[in-house]
Design a protein around this motif. Sequence first.
Motif, mmCIF file in Angstrom:
data_model
loop_
_atom_site.group_PDB
_atom_site.id
_atom_site.type_symbol
_atom_site.label_atom_id
_atom_site.label_comp_id
_atom_site.label_asym_id
_atom_site.label_seq_id
_atom_site.Cartn_x
_atom_site.Cartn_y
_atom_site.Cartn_z
ATOM 1 N N GLN A 48 0.678 -1.288 -0.067
ATOM 2 C CA GLN A 48 0.082 -0.073 0.047
ATOM 3 C C GLN A 48 0.924 1.321 -0.014
ATOM 4 O O GLN A 48 1.920 1.246 0.506
ATOM 5 C CB GLN A 48 -0.865 0.066 1.092
ATOM 6 C CG GLN A 48 -2.200 -0.383 0.981
ATOM 7 C CD GLN A 48 -3.060 -0.296 2.254
ATOM 8 O OE1 GLN A 48 -4.167 -0.297 2.029
ATOM 9 N NE2 GLN A 48 -2.647 -0.243 3.543
ATOM 10 N N GLY A 49 0.465 2.335 -0.730
ATOM 11 C CA GLY A 49 0.887 3.475 -0.747
ATOM 12 C C GLY A 49 0.866 4.335 -2.141
ATOM 13 O O GLY A 49 0.118 3.912 -3.139
ATOM 14 N N ILE A 50 1.631 5.423 -2.017
ATOM 15 C CA ILE A 50 1.587 6.320 -3.284
ATOM 16 C C ILE A 50 2.992 6.194 -4.091
ATOM 17 O O ILE A 50 3.952 6.463 -2.776
ATOM 18 C CB ILE A 50 1.096 7.780 -3.004
ATOM 19 C CG1 ILE A 50 -0.228 7.510 -2.458
ATOM 20 C CG2 ILE A 50 1.275 8.585 -4.001
ATOM 21 C CD1 ILE A 50 -1.040 9.273 -2.059
ATOM 22 N N TYR A 51 2.995 6.145 -5.090
ATOM 23 C CA TYR A 51 4.513 5.740 -5.733
ATOM 24 C C TYR A 51 4.667 6.947 -6.991
ATOM 25 O O TYR A 51 3.445 7.066 -7.610
ATOM 26 C CB TYR A 51 4.767 4.379 -6.270
ATOM 27 C CG TYR A 51 4.511 3.531 -5.269
ATOM 28 C CD1 TYR A 51 5.769 2.731 -4.687
ATOM 29 C CD2 TYR A 51 3.275 2.789 -4.761
ATOM 30 C CE1 TYR A 51 5.768 1.900 -3.545
ATOM 31 C CE2 TYR A 51 3.289 1.951 -3.937
ATOM 32 C CZ TYR A 51 4.681 1.499 -3.055
ATOM 33 O OH TYR A 51 4.421 0.403 -2.205
ATOM 34 N N VAL A 67 -1.253 4.641 -7.163
ATOM 35 C CA VAL A 67 -1.729 4.588 -5.747
ATOM 36 C C VAL A 67 -2.186 2.919 -5.715
ATOM 37 O O VAL A 67 -3.107 2.352 -6.446
ATOM 38 C CB VAL A 67 -3.101 5.647 -5.891
ATOM 39 C CG1 VAL A 67 -3.696 5.330 -4.297
ATOM 40 C CG2 VAL A 67 -2.662 6.939 -5.968
ATOM 41 N N ILE A 68 -1.470 2.324 -4.583
ATOM 42 C CA ILE A 68 -1.806 1.007 -4.134
ATOM 43 C C ILE A 68 -2.705 0.979 -2.976
ATOM 44 O O ILE A 68 -2.111 1.608 -2.117
ATOM 45 C CB ILE A 68 -0.849 0.235 -4.243
ATOM 46 C CG1 ILE A 68 -0.013 0.328 -5.568
ATOM 47 C CG2 ILE A 68 -1.116 -1.079 -3.974
ATOM 48 C CD1 ILE A 68 1.328 -0.460 -5.537
ATOM 49 N N THR A 74 -6.875 -8.293 -1.173
ATOM 50 C CA THR A 74 -6.670 -7.586 -2.685
ATOM 51 C C THR A 74 -6.213 -6.384 -2.810
ATOM 52 O O THR A 74 -6.815 -5.601 -1.998
ATOM 53 C CB THR A 74 -8.140 -8.018 -3.239
ATOM 54 O OG1 THR A 74 -8.641 -9.352 -3.442
ATOM 55 C CG2 THR A 74 -7.985 -7.444 -4.946
ATOM 56 N N TYR A 75 -5.280 -6.194 -3.812
ATOM 57 C CA TYR A 75 -4.737 -4.729 -3.923
ATOM 58 C C TYR A 75 -5.294 -4.185 -4.989
ATOM 59 O O TYR A 75 -5.783 -4.842 -6.025
ATOM 60 C CB TYR A 75 -3.346 -4.910 -4.201
ATOM 61 C CG TYR A 75 -2.805 -5.072 -2.783
ATOM 62 C CD1 TYR A 75 -2.027 -4.129 -2.009
ATOM 63 C CD2 TYR A 75 -2.646 -6.431 -2.191
ATOM 64 C CE1 TYR A 75 -1.393 -4.516 -0.765
ATOM 65 C CE2 TYR A 75 -1.842 -6.723 -1.244
ATOM 66 C CZ TYR A 75 -1.447 -5.527 -0.515
ATOM 67 O OH TYR A 75 -0.813 -5.983 0.888
ATOM 68 N N LYS A 88 -6.911 9.255 -14.942
ATOM 69 C CA LYS A 88 -6.564 7.950 -14.497
ATOM 70 C C LYS A 88 -6.198 7.393 -16.066
ATOM 71 O O LYS A 88 -6.822 7.440 -16.809
ATOM 72 C CB LYS A 88 -7.736 7.265 -13.970
ATOM 73 C CG LYS A 88 -7.350 5.873 -13.545
ATOM 74 C CD LYS A 88 -8.520 4.937 -13.122
ATOM 75 C CE LYS A 88 -9.057 5.369 -11.886
ATOM 76 N NZ LYS A 88 -10.077 4.558 -11.242
ATOM 77 N N MET A 89 -5.102 6.667 -15.731
ATOM 78 C CA MET A 89 -4.550 5.998 -16.839
ATOM 79 C C MET A 89 -5.027 4.511 -17.162
ATOM 80 O O MET A 89 -5.049 3.853 -18.172
ATOM 81 C CB MET A 89 -2.962 6.099 -17.134
ATOM 82 C CG MET A 89 -2.503 7.524 -17.045
ATOM 83 S SD MET A 89 -0.696 7.489 -16.719
ATOM 84 C CE MET A 89 -0.142 6.972 -18.225
ATOM 85 N N PHE A 90 -4.596 3.855 -15.954
ATOM 86 C CA PHE A 90 -4.889 2.324 -16.055
ATOM 87 C C PHE A 90 -5.394 1.964 -14.491
ATOM 88 O O PHE A 90 -5.289 2.707 -13.653
ATOM 89 C CB PHE A 90 -3.405 1.658 -16.064
ATOM 90 C CG PHE A 90 -2.894 2.081 -17.283
ATOM 91 C CD1 PHE A 90 -3.291 1.449 -18.280
ATOM 92 C CD2 PHE A 90 -1.776 2.859 -17.051
ATOM 93 C CE1 PHE A 90 -2.534 1.672 -19.427
ATOM 94 C CE2 PHE A 90 -0.955 3.157 -18.492
ATOM 95 C CZ PHE A 90 -1.259 2.587 -19.718
ATOM 96 N N GLU A 91 -6.078 0.972 -14.237
ATOM 97 C CA GLU A 91 -6.340 0.373 -13.209
ATOM 98 C C GLU A 91 -6.185 -0.979 -13.102
ATOM 99 O O GLU A 91 -6.399 -1.596 -14.380
ATOM 100 C CB GLU A 91 -7.902 0.819 -12.751
ATOM 101 C CG GLU A 91 -8.873 0.219 -13.671
ATOM 102 C CD GLU A 91 -10.422 0.752 -13.362
ATOM 103 O OE1 GLU A 91 -10.437 1.591 -12.448
ATOM 104 O OE2 GLU A 91 -11.252 0.151 -13.812
ATOM 105 N N GLY A 92 -5.766 -1.687 -11.867
ATOM 106 C CA GLY A 92 -5.640 -3.130 -11.928
ATOM 107 C C GLY A 92 -5.921 -3.621 -10.453
ATOM 108 O O GLY A 92 -6.276 -2.809 -9.552
ATOM 109 N N ILE A 93 -6.147 -4.784 -10.336
ATOM 110 C CA ILE A 93 -6.183 -5.661 -9.051
ATOM 111 C C ILE A 93 -5.140 -6.827 -9.157
ATOM 112 O O ILE A 93 -4.566 -7.420 -10.149
ATOM 113 C CB ILE A 93 -7.656 -6.220 -9.128
ATOM 114 C CG1 ILE A 93 -7.776 -7.405 -10.296
ATOM 115 C CG2 ILE A 93 -8.660 -5.328 -9.109
ATOM 116 C CD1 ILE A 93 -8.879 -8.208 -10.170
#
Length: 107
Positions: A48-51, A67-68, A74-75, A88-93
Amino acid sequence: MNNNIKGCFYFIKTINGNLIGEFINNKIDKHIVESANLAESENNKNFQGIYTTIWLQGKVAHKAKLVITEKENTYLLEWFEMNIKGDKMFEGIAKIENGILKGQYND
């Protein structure tokens, strides 16, 4: 977001809290390295965090805010443009498997 790009990735956390990994998607034909420097985190033990993340595609460097967040093992990963709008460019799990964050993403 267009839902045109679909891919998968993995990240390994370094001892300093940064991330190193690779990704591939349906628009490219080889794995690409992505690295992310930790900007903010309340808990340096998980992902978790901001990168601030960067990757190269050909000779073009791409930079994003990553941002995670975690919810029930689940992340959720969200990549944002580094401009004023911050689109937002992308999102994932993803899930952690043997200390590696593995997942899928789309645009």
